[in-house]
Design a protein around this motif. Structure first.
Motif, PDB file in Angstrom:
ATOM      1  N   GLU A  80       0.467  -1.127   0.312  1.00  0.00           N
ATOM      2  CA  GLU A  80       0.290  -0.136  -0.021  1.00  0.00           C
ATOM      3  C   GLU A  80       1.084   1.312  -0.182  1.00  0.00           C
ATOM      4  OE1 GLU A  80      -3.160   0.464  -0.451  1.00  0.00           O
ATOM      5  OE2 GLU A  80      -4.104  -1.374   0.399  1.00  0.00           O
ATOM      6  N   TYR A  81       1.982   0.935   0.428  1.00  0.00           N
ATOM      7  CA  TYR A  81       2.694   2.316   0.773  1.00  0.00           C
ATOM      8  C   TYR A  81       3.746   2.405  -0.533  1.00  0.00           C
ATOM      9  CZ  TYR A  81       1.694   2.376   5.380  1.00  0.00           C
ATOM     10  OH  TYR A  81       0.918   2.555   6.858  1.00  0.00           O
ATOM     11  N   LYS A  82       3.917   1.651  -1.586  1.00  0.00           N
ATOM     12  CA  LYS A  82       4.608   1.388  -2.350  1.00  0.00           C
ATOM     13  C   LYS A  82       3.683   2.694  -3.349  1.00  0.00           C
ATOM     14  CE  LYS A  82       6.175  -0.171  -7.060  1.00  0.00           C
ATOM     15  NZ  LYS A  82       6.510  -1.939  -7.918  1.00  0.00           N
ATOM     16  N   ASN A  83       4.423   4.148  -4.168  1.00  0.00           N
ATOM     17  CA  ASN A  83       3.592   5.384  -4.493  1.00  0.00           C
ATOM     18  C   ASN A  83       3.210   5.355  -3.953  1.00  0.00           C
ATOM     19  OD1 ASN A  83       5.999   4.591  -6.920  1.00  0.00           O
ATOM     20  ND2 ASN A  83       4.455   2.728  -8.068  1.00  0.00           N
ATOM     21  N   ASP A  84       3.076   5.836  -2.842  1.00  0.00           N
ATOM     22  CA  ASP A  84       1.725   6.742  -2.268  1.00  0.00           C
ATOM     23  C   ASP A  84       0.321   6.333  -1.793  1.00  0.00           C
ATOM     24  OD1 ASP A  84       3.658   8.181  -0.995  1.00  0.00           O
ATOM     25  OD2 ASP A  84       3.467   9.556  -2.480  1.00  0.00           O
ATOM     26  N   GLY A  85      -0.104   4.447  -2.329  1.00  0.00           N
ATOM     27  CA  GLY A  85      -1.039   3.959  -3.038  1.00  0.00           C
ATOM     28  C   GLY A  85      -2.247   3.829  -1.652  1.00  0.00           C
ATOM     29  N   ILE A  86      -1.208   4.226  -0.510  1.00  0.00           N
ATOM     30  CA  ILE A  86      -1.970   4.001   1.022  1.00  0.00           C
ATOM     31  C   ILE A  86      -2.657   5.683   0.811  1.00  0.00           C
ATOM     32  CG2 ILE A  86      -0.474   5.141   1.919  1.00  0.00           C
ATOM     33  CD1 ILE A  86      -2.829   2.764   3.696  1.00  0.00           C
ATOM     34  N   ARG A  87      -2.248   6.066   0.481  1.00  0.00           N
ATOM     35  CA  ARG A  87      -2.904   8.259   0.302  1.00  0.00           C
ATOM     36  C   ARG A  87      -4.516   7.837  -0.427  1.00  0.00           C
ATOM     37  NH1 ARG A  87      -0.333  12.270   2.348  1.00  0.00           N
ATOM     38  NH2 ARG A  87       1.927  11.998   1.974  1.00  0.00           N
ATOM     39  N   ILE A  88      -4.329   7.046  -1.647  1.00  0.00           N
ATOM     40  CA  ILE A  88      -5.666   6.776  -2.073  1.00  0.00           C
ATOM     41  C   ILE A  88      -6.567   5.895  -1.186  1.00  0.00           C
ATOM     42  CG2 ILE A  88      -6.729   5.396  -3.948  1.00  0.00           C
ATOM     43  CD1 ILE A  88      -4.316   5.863  -5.764  1.00  0.00           C
ATOM     44  N   SER A  89      -6.259   4.588  -0.834  1.00  0.00           N
ATOM     45  CA  SER A  89      -7.109   3.921   0.008  1.00  0.00           C
ATOM     46  C   SER A  89      -7.494   4.194   1.306  1.00  0.00           C
ATOM     47  CB  SER A  89      -6.129   1.955   0.610  1.00  0.00           C
ATOM     48  OG  SER A  89      -5.722   1.489  -0.305  1.00  0.00           O
ATOM     49  N   LEU A  90      -6.940   5.282   1.646  1.00  0.00           N
ATOM     50  CA  LEU A  90      -7.796   5.637   2.961  1.00  0.00           C
ATOM     51  C   LEU A  90      -8.396   6.542   2.989  1.00  0.00           C
ATOM     52  CD1 LEU A  90      -4.451   5.799   5.530  1.00  0.00           C
ATOM     53  CD2 LEU A  90      -6.240   4.662   5.621  1.00  0.00           C
ATOM     54  N   ALA A  91      -8.072   7.617   1.559  1.00  0.00           N
ATOM     55  CA  ALA A  91      -8.959   8.569   0.706  1.00  0.00           C
ATOM     56  C   ALA A  91     -10.305   7.827   1.110  1.00  0.00           C
ATOM     57  CB  ALA A  91      -8.791   9.417  -0.631  1.00  0.00           C
ATOM     58  N   ALA A  92     -10.392   6.691   0.405  1.00  0.00           N
ATOM     59  CA  ALA A  92     -11.647   5.885  -0.015  1.00  0.00           C
ATOM     60  C   ALA A  92     -11.721   4.807   1.833  1.00  0.00           C
ATOM     61  CB  ALA A  92     -11.147   4.584  -0.472  1.00  0.00           C
ATOM     62  N   VAL A  93     -11.546   5.311   2.130  1.00  0.00           N
ATOM     63  CA  VAL A  93     -11.779   4.148   4.094  1.00  0.00           C
ATOM     64  C   VAL A  93     -10.839   5.359   4.523  1.00  0.00           C
ATOM     65  CG1 VAL A  93     -11.609   2.435   5.339  1.00  0.00           C
ATOM     66  CG2 VAL A  93     -12.249   1.551   3.123  1.00  0.00           C
ATOM     67  N   PRO A  94     -11.535   6.440   5.602  1.00  0.00           N
ATOM     68  CA  PRO A  94     -10.616   7.882   6.109  1.00  0.00           C
ATOM     69  C   PRO A  94     -10.603   7.165   7.268  1.00  0.00           C
ATOM     70  CG  PRO A  94     -12.575   8.562   4.876  1.00  0.00           C
ATOM     71  CD  PRO A  94     -12.531   7.015   5.048  1.00  0.00           C
ATOM     72  N   ASN A  95     -11.688   6.155   8.095  1.00  0.00           N
ATOM     73  CA  ASN A  95     -10.977   5.233   9.368  1.00  0.00           C
ATOM     74  C   ASN A  95      -9.952   4.318   8.806  1.00  0.00           C
ATOM     75  OD1 ASN A  95     -10.878   3.323  12.493  1.00  0.00           O
ATOM     76  ND2 ASN A  95     -13.333   4.400  11.966  1.00  0.00           N
ATOM     77  N   ARG A  96      -9.061   4.279  10.144  1.00  0.00           N
ATOM     78  CA  ARG A  96      -7.767   3.652   9.506  1.00  0.00           C
ATOM     79  C   ARG A  96      -8.087   2.973   9.918  1.00  0.00           C
ATOM     80  NH1 ARG A  96      -2.277   7.385   9.226  1.00  0.00           N
ATOM     81  NH2 ARG A  96      -3.209   8.904   8.623  1.00  0.00           N
TER      82      ARG A  96
END
Length: 248
Positions: A80-96
């Motif tokens: 998820e942290y490759k190429n900042d993909g985690i930001r997209i995932s957390l934008a879709a699911v803000p509740n970590r």
């Protein structure tokens, strides 16, 4: 987003990304395939062997299947942290916490299912391929427990790997910790302690007690997996803390 929606999202990732789908498929293929190969080639313990366990003999490939489970857990989380993909995932699911729980449930659940298949095929096929007089049946002591235990072991290993990956946020970093922990450290500690003591409480040694017909050492068939579950819980909590406290 609800938990069911987040779970569906994680399932889509696992079945659509080749690295994740391939790692998941490798779990039963490596576990059952190599177990059947060894049972078919050897068929019986080595002459003079005093520690032969007919149940564990059917799970020779588990050591390779667990590597696939580790890789799946690491790639699913650290990827998820490759190429900042985690930001997209957390934008879709803000509740970590929800995102993390869905990730772990998807990974652990998928490995549990394929692990159960691998456990059943390894035992039934392995015992059928063994020479007459050495195999046992599913109704014998420890047999059914081992089939279920194989699935539990692989699932816990994948969750432990995901937790470490969430903490380190790096595929390379997580694998550089986990691979030696499972492939090198048990033998080093075992040699230093002459096969007992602290080595019995390492994740793999403890977890695999459930695969023995007659467990030996400090831990039993259920206390061993409980120790592995403790390791897994520690890694999962550490990963959750990292995800909650650190910037994406």
């Amino acid at each position: 987003m609800t938990l069911s929606a987040a779970l569906h999202t994680e399932w889509i990732k696992i079945r659509s990304l080749r690295s994740l789908a391939g790692s998941l498929l490798a779990v039963p293929v490596a576990t059952a395939g190599l177990s059947l190969l060894i049972c078919g080639m050897l068929g019986r313990p080595e002459p003079g062997s005093t520690d032969f366990d007919p149940v564990l003999f059917s799970y020779y490939g588990l050591n390779f299947g667990q590597l696939a489970a580790i890789i799946l857990g690491v790639i699913a989380m650290a990827g998820e942290y490759k190429n900042d993909g985690i930001r997209i995932s957390l934008a879709a699911v803000p509740n970590r916490t929800l995102f993390y729980a869905a990730k772990l449930a998807a990974v652990g659940g998928c490995v549990l299912v394929v692990g159960l298949v691998a456990g059943a095929v390894s035992f039934l096929g392995g015992q059928a391929l063994m020479d007459p007089g050495f195999g046992i049946g599913i109704a014998d002591q420890g047999a059914l427990r081992a089939v279920i235990g194989c699935a539990l072991y692989l699932s816990l290993i994948s969750l432990l790997a995901a937790g470490v990956a969430a903490l380190l946020r790096s595929v390379t970093g997580a694998l550089s910790v986990l691979v030696p922990l499972f492939l090198i450290v048990p033998f080093v500690v075992g040699d230093l302690t002459r096969g007992g003591g602290a080595a019995d409480f390492l994740p793999d040694r403890a977890g695999q007690q459930i695969l023995l017909q007659h467990p030996v050492g400090t831990l039993g068939p259920w206390s061993g997996p409980a120790v592995l579950a403790g390791w897994t819980a520690l890694a999962v909590v550490a990963g959750w803390w990292s995800l909650r406290r650190r910037d994406a």
